[in-house]
Design a protein around this motif. Structure first.
Motif, PDB file in Angstrom:
ATOM      1  N   PRO A 162       8.619   3.727  -2.571  1.00 37.29           N
ATOM      2  CA  PRO A 162       7.180   3.936  -1.978  1.00 37.29           C
ATOM      3  C   PRO A 162       6.197   3.475  -3.024  1.00 37.29           C
ATOM      4  CG  PRO A 162       8.749   5.625  -1.841  1.00 37.29           C
ATOM      5  CD  PRO A 162       9.529   4.729  -2.714  1.00 37.29           C
ATOM      6  N   GLU A 163       6.105   3.556  -4.349  1.00 37.06           N
ATOM      7  CA  GLU A 163       4.978   3.058  -5.301  1.00 37.06           C
ATOM      8  C   GLU A 163       4.981   1.612  -5.015  1.00 37.06           C
ATOM      9  OE1 GLU A 163       7.897   4.817  -5.993  1.00 37.06           O
ATOM     10  OE2 GLU A 163       6.954   6.832  -6.574  1.00 37.06           O
ATOM     11  N   ALA A 164       5.958   0.853  -4.868  1.00 38.51           N
ATOM     12  CA  ALA A 164       5.991  -0.574  -4.746  1.00 38.51           C
ATOM     13  C   ALA A 164       5.495  -1.286  -3.513  1.00 38.51           C
ATOM     14  CB  ALA A 164       7.315  -1.268  -5.109  1.00 38.51           C
ATOM     15  N   ALA A 165       5.761  -0.300  -2.408  1.00 36.69           N
ATOM     16  CA  ALA A 165       5.362  -0.419  -1.101  1.00 36.69           C
ATOM     17  C   ALA A 165       3.754  -0.375  -1.162  1.00 36.69           C
ATOM     18  CB  ALA A 165       5.883   0.551   0.023  1.00 36.69           C
ATOM     19  N   ILE A 166       3.246   0.787  -1.805  1.00 35.66           N
ATOM     20  CA  ILE A 166       1.639   0.777  -1.656  1.00 35.66           C
ATOM     21  C   ILE A 166       0.937  -0.301  -2.654  1.00 35.66           C
ATOM     22  CG2 ILE A 166      -0.012   2.662  -2.637  1.00 35.66           C
ATOM     23  CD1 ILE A 166       2.000   4.630  -1.908  1.00 35.66           C
ATOM     24  N   ALA A 167       1.621  -0.629  -3.527  1.00 33.00           N
ATOM     25  CA  ALA A 167       1.159  -1.670  -4.604  1.00 33.00           C
ATOM     26  C   ALA A 167       1.205  -2.917  -3.747  1.00 33.00           C
ATOM     27  CB  ALA A 167       1.880  -1.753  -5.860  1.00 33.00           C
ATOM     28  N   LEU A 168       2.169  -3.299  -2.837  1.00 29.10           N
ATOM     29  CA  LEU A 168       1.951  -4.375  -2.140  1.00 29.10           C
ATOM     30  C   LEU A 168       0.950  -4.289  -1.055  1.00 29.10           C
ATOM     31  CD1 LEU A 168       2.943  -7.236  -1.187  1.00 29.10           C
ATOM     32  CD2 LEU A 168       4.709  -5.946   0.157  1.00 29.10           C
ATOM     33  N   LEU A 169       0.955  -3.513  -0.445  1.00 25.74           N
ATOM     34  CA  LEU A 169      -0.142  -3.028   0.668  1.00 25.74           C
ATOM     35  C   LEU A 169      -1.765  -3.210  -0.045  1.00 25.74           C
ATOM     36  CD1 LEU A 169       1.484  -0.507   2.834  1.00 25.74           C
ATOM     37  CD2 LEU A 169       1.210  -2.695   3.283  1.00 25.74           C
ATOM     38  N   GLN A 170      -1.687  -2.593  -1.135  1.00 22.75           N
ATOM     39  CA  GLN A 170      -3.011  -3.045  -1.719  1.00 22.75           C
ATOM     40  C   GLN A 170      -3.502  -4.409  -2.300  1.00 22.75           C
ATOM     41  OE1 GLN A 170      -2.116  -0.257  -5.416  1.00 22.75           O
ATOM     42  NE2 GLN A 170      -3.294   1.523  -4.232  1.00 22.75           N
ATOM     43  N   ARG A 171      -2.254  -5.252  -2.686  1.00 22.81           N
ATOM     44  CA  ARG A 171      -2.339  -6.611  -2.925  1.00 22.81           C
ATOM     45  C   ARG A 171      -2.759  -7.321  -1.612  1.00 22.81           C
ATOM     46  NH1 ARG A 171       1.988  -5.749  -6.217  1.00 22.81           N
ATOM     47  NH2 ARG A 171       3.583  -7.003  -4.800  1.00 22.81           N
ATOM     48  N   ILE A 172      -2.206  -7.073  -0.612  1.00 24.90           N
ATOM     49  CA  ILE A 172      -2.735  -7.651   0.757  1.00 24.90           C
ATOM     50  C   ILE A 172      -4.097  -7.112   1.169  1.00 24.90           C
ATOM     51  CG2 ILE A 172      -2.180  -7.754   3.354  1.00 24.90           C
ATOM     52  CD1 ILE A 172       0.936  -6.944   2.475  1.00 24.90           C
ATOM     53  N   ARG A 173      -4.404  -6.047   0.882  1.00 24.13           N
ATOM     54  CA  ARG A 173      -5.638  -5.544   1.240  1.00 24.13           C
ATOM     55  C   ARG A 173      -6.968  -6.107   0.314  1.00 24.13           C
ATOM     56  NH1 ARG A 173     -10.369  -4.814   1.778  1.00 24.13           N
ATOM     57  NH2 ARG A 173     -11.609  -2.965   2.252  1.00 24.13           N
ATOM     58  N   ASP A 174      -6.577  -6.815  -0.930  1.00 20.59           N
ATOM     59  CA  ASP A 174      -7.375  -7.312  -1.739  1.00 20.59           C
ATOM     60  C   ASP A 174      -7.579  -8.752  -1.708  1.00 20.59           C
ATOM     61  OD1 ASP A 174      -7.947  -5.224  -3.175  1.00 20.59           O
ATOM     62  OD2 ASP A 174      -6.504  -5.366  -4.767  1.00 20.59           O
TER      63      ASP A 174
END
Length: 314
Positions: A162-174
């Motif tokens: 879950p933490e890595a999934a959120i981090a990836l989604l944040q990188r896509i968001r950026d």
């Protein structure tokens, strides 16, 4: 051709680190050498493996609605593109697309897929990117002034903690000019169907899992006896995920470089997770990573979802 992203030392160092943990493990990203990519494409055609055909049916049914989230002249970027089979459904619905940028860790397979797409869509700019999306996302080739819609199908997001999934989604968001994210996610269902999907009768998933050890032998100088391990799929209800393991059939020792690893009978290597979601857990994950759930489509049986995420406006 682009230089490979992965080196023998990276593979060996990663394996040594993860096999040294109390629960021995290997990173799932190493599945996808050329043979692993071929085997995964074969898995997607298996009768037990419902996610691919269900997601394809949703994409075919909702292609016109999904196309509204890809502006004319924009860029469609796909993470973990593989053979880009599902992408063709979107490409057929996007005649005014500016460019398609498939990103994948398996360089040789990616280049072959890109060449096939150029033949099928001769008027489309296809720019493959060889990269590991679990690291920092690379700058997009060229000066990107067009809106970027990211396509992340296959419930690959479920392979991440879950933490890595959120981090990836944040990188896509950026990402610069990011406009939307089209995200495929598998939904929670009965255990028997989940286990069958990850332990098929033909043994293709088992071969895919064991290919990870074959790759270590070939590329990292390991000496795994593939006949000494068996594939096993487990449902972890508490964490809502399928786990794939390679279970040692006997007491044995394996060497990678100067490092030795002892296995007891029944001890396993944890190779992959596949988290399953509910509408609530998808919404929560989106909100935690700077997105909002703009629209969500499911099949009639609610086995799978294709969701559109829009960047949250601060």
């Amino acid at each position: 051709m682009d230089k490979p992203v992965i080196t023998h030392s990276q593979l060996a160092n990663s394996a040594i680190e993860t096999l040294s943990r109390p629960q021995k493990a290997l990173e799932a990203k190493w599945f996808y050498d050329h043979r692993g990519s071929e085997l995964f494409e074969a898995i997607t055609q298996l009768p037990e493996y419902y996610p691919t055909r269900t997601e394809i049916a949703i994409l075919e049914d909702k292609a016109a609605q999904l196309a509204r989230f890809v502006p004319d002249g924009g860029i469609l970027m796909e993470l973990g593109s593989g053979a880009s089979v599902k992408t063709r459904i979107l490409l057929d619905a996007l005649p005014r697309l500016g460019a398609y940028m498939p990103l994948d860790i398996s360089g040789e397979f990616l280049q072959l897929s890109a060449a096939q797409l150029r033949r099928t869509y001769p008027g489309l700019q296809v720019t493959p990117i060889v990269a590991d999306f679990m690291q920092a996302l690379p700058p997009l080739p060229g000066a990107v002034d067009q809106p970027v819609t990211v396509f992340f199908p296959g419930s690959t997001i479920g392979n991440l903690e879950p933490e890595a999934a959120i981090a990836l989604l944040q990188r896509i968001r950026d990402l610069p000019q990011v406009h939307a994210l089209i995200l495929g996610a598998d939904l929670i269902k009965e255990e028997s169907r989940l286990i069958a999907a990850y332990d098929d009768a033909q043994g293709v998933t088992a071969e895919f899992n064991l290919n990870l050890l074959r790759r270590l032998n070939f590329e990292a100088g390991a000496n795994f006896d593939l006949a000494g391990f068996k594939h096993e799929a487990r449902w972890n209800a508490e964490l809502a995920r399928i786990e794939m393991h390679l279970v040692s059939l006997r007491a044995q020792e394996v060497q990678i470089g100067a490092e030795r690893f002892r296995f007891e009978t029944g001890e396993s290597i944890h190779t992959e997770n596949s988290h399953k979601y509910s509408h609530a857990s998808l919404s929560q994950m989106a909100e935690q990573s700077g997105w909002q759930l703009a629209q969500s489509f499911t099949d009639a049986s609610k086995d799978f979802s294709v969701s559109v995420l829009a960047p949250t406006v601060a």
